[in-house]
Design a protein around this motif. Structure first.
Motif, mmCIF file in Angstrom:
data_model
loop_
_atom_site.group_PDB
_atom_site.id
_atom_site.type_symbol
_atom_site.label_atom_id
_atom_site.label_comp_id
_atom_site.label_asym_id
_atom_site.label_seq_id
_atom_site.Cartn_x
_atom_site.Cartn_y
_atom_site.Cartn_z
ATOM 1 N N ILE A 1 0.923 -1.244 -0.122
ATOM 2 C CA ILE A 1 -0.012 0.152 0.035
ATOM 3 C C ILE A 1 0.841 1.356 -0.095
ATOM 4 C CG2 ILE A 1 -1.802 1.282 0.992
ATOM 5 C CD1 ILE A 1 -2.980 -1.431 2.513
ATOM 6 N N TYR A 2 0.692 1.936 -1.104
ATOM 7 C CA TYR A 2 1.309 3.321 -1.299
ATOM 8 C C TYR A 2 0.652 4.437 -0.594
ATOM 9 C CZ TYR A 2 4.041 7.322 -3.170
ATOM 10 O OH TYR A 2 4.681 8.311 -3.448
ATOM 11 N N LEU A 3 1.244 5.377 0.508
ATOM 12 C CA LEU A 3 0.583 6.495 0.828
ATOM 13 C C LEU A 3 1.394 7.721 0.703
ATOM 14 C CD1 LEU A 3 -1.141 6.974 4.323
ATOM 15 C CD2 LEU A 3 0.865 8.478 3.557
ATOM 16 N N GLN A 4 0.610 8.928 0.081
ATOM 17 C CA GLN A 4 1.349 10.155 -0.133
ATOM 18 C C GLN A 4 0.702 11.093 0.316
ATOM 19 O OE1 GLN A 4 3.677 10.553 -3.823
ATOM 20 N NE2 GLN A 4 2.647 12.838 -4.039
ATOM 21 N N ILE A 5 1.276 12.221 1.056
ATOM 22 C CA ILE A 5 0.706 13.359 1.684
ATOM 23 C C ILE A 5 1.447 14.571 1.179
ATOM 24 C CG2 ILE A 5 -0.065 14.611 3.410
ATOM 25 C CD1 ILE A 5 -0.237 12.176 5.310
#
Length: 284
Positions: free
Chosen positions: A89-93
């Motif tokens: 799972i890739y998360l970016q903020i």
């Protein structure tokens, strides 16, 4: 692919997810990210990734639009929506959209994105053969401890390693290895000591790195957190990298020189086996 992705509170087909051309993640790499492994539909080492995410946000003054509990819920839901059994799972903020200005906007509205990548992370054929690495100068910025999306030089290093016929790159500063292009670097000396560079602003504070050092100590392996030289790496008994994507992956060749007998080392393989066994057992 036909994934369902998360974008700013909405669940969308990946083809329908769009981010503003004025987003500061696009214009300035003003964004951070995390990658969490998934095995059997469960999250590996999520607590560590969540804590590092909070640290990275604090270092850049970013604010997540979701609470830690809500963010965990989104991770679990994206696994379900994509029927993800094994992968990432890739998360970016990012700081969000604003007119182009080097100064941070006064009232930013962050952009939060998550997507999945189906991938066989357990049965990695490179775990059986090991990987080769090329040594390249470490030309990244000086805050590698913050997991930002400014990954151009690591990408260039991977491409140069491939051009040289290697699988990856180990980055070198003043004759000492810092880390791999996107992983932590480790060696095992001839007398069985696990050596890895100490935490500082020069390297990412790897979640898998931390767990593997704990595992090593648990099974009686001596651990030294100190810089190690290129020469020490080339003459090591074993070498390996750690990351959320690769777990523990043997390095069997450095700049064309075989490490040990050129086969994955026994301690490296034992650490990989133990890591997988224990982290699957504690996945959430």
């Amino acid at each position: 692919m036909n994934r369902t992705v998360y974008l700013n509170g909405a669940w969308l087909a990946e083809a329908d997810a769009h981010v503003s051309i004025f987003d500061r993640g696009f214009l300035f790499a003003d964004a951070i990210y995390e990658v969490t492994g998934v095995v059997n539909g469960k999250l590996l080492e999520y607590e560590g990734h969540s804590a590092r995410l909070q640290r990275s946000m604090g270092e850049l003054g970013l604010v997540c639009p979701l609470s830690p509990e809500e963010l965990l819920g989104v991770h679990r839901e994206i696994v379900q929506r994509n029927a993800l059994s094994e992968g990432l799972i890739y998360l970016q903020i990012s700081r969000g959209p604003a007119d182009r200005d080097f100064a941070f906007p006064a009232n930013p509205v962050p952009t939060l994105v998550l997507f999945t990548q189906a991938k066989a992370v357990l049965d990695n054929p490179k775990a059986r053969t090991g990987i080769s690495v090329a040594l390249l100068p470490d030309l990244r910025w000086a805050r590698c401890d913050i997991k930002t999306v400014q990954l151009l030089y690591p990408s260039m290093a991977k491409m140069e390693a491939a051009r040289q016929g290697a699988d990856d790159a180990w980055l070198v500063e003043e004759g000492f290895v810092t880390e791999a292009s996107s992983a932590s670097a480790h060696i095992i000396t001839s007398d069985g000591v696990l050596v890895t560079r100490p935490l500082s602003q020069a390297i990412l504070h790897g979640i898998t790195r931390h767990s593997v050092l704990d595992l090593a100590t648990t099974i009686g392996v001596a651990v030294e957190e100190r810089p190690f030289s290129v020469e020490e790496a080339k003459t090591a008994a074993e070498a390996f990298i750690t990351s959320a994507t690769n777990f523990v992956l043997p390095v069997t060749q450095i700049d064309g020189q075989l490490i040990g007998d050129g086969q994955p080392g026994p301690l490296t393989l034992r650490l990989r086996e133990l890591y997988i066994e224990r982290k699957i057992a504690s996945a959430i």
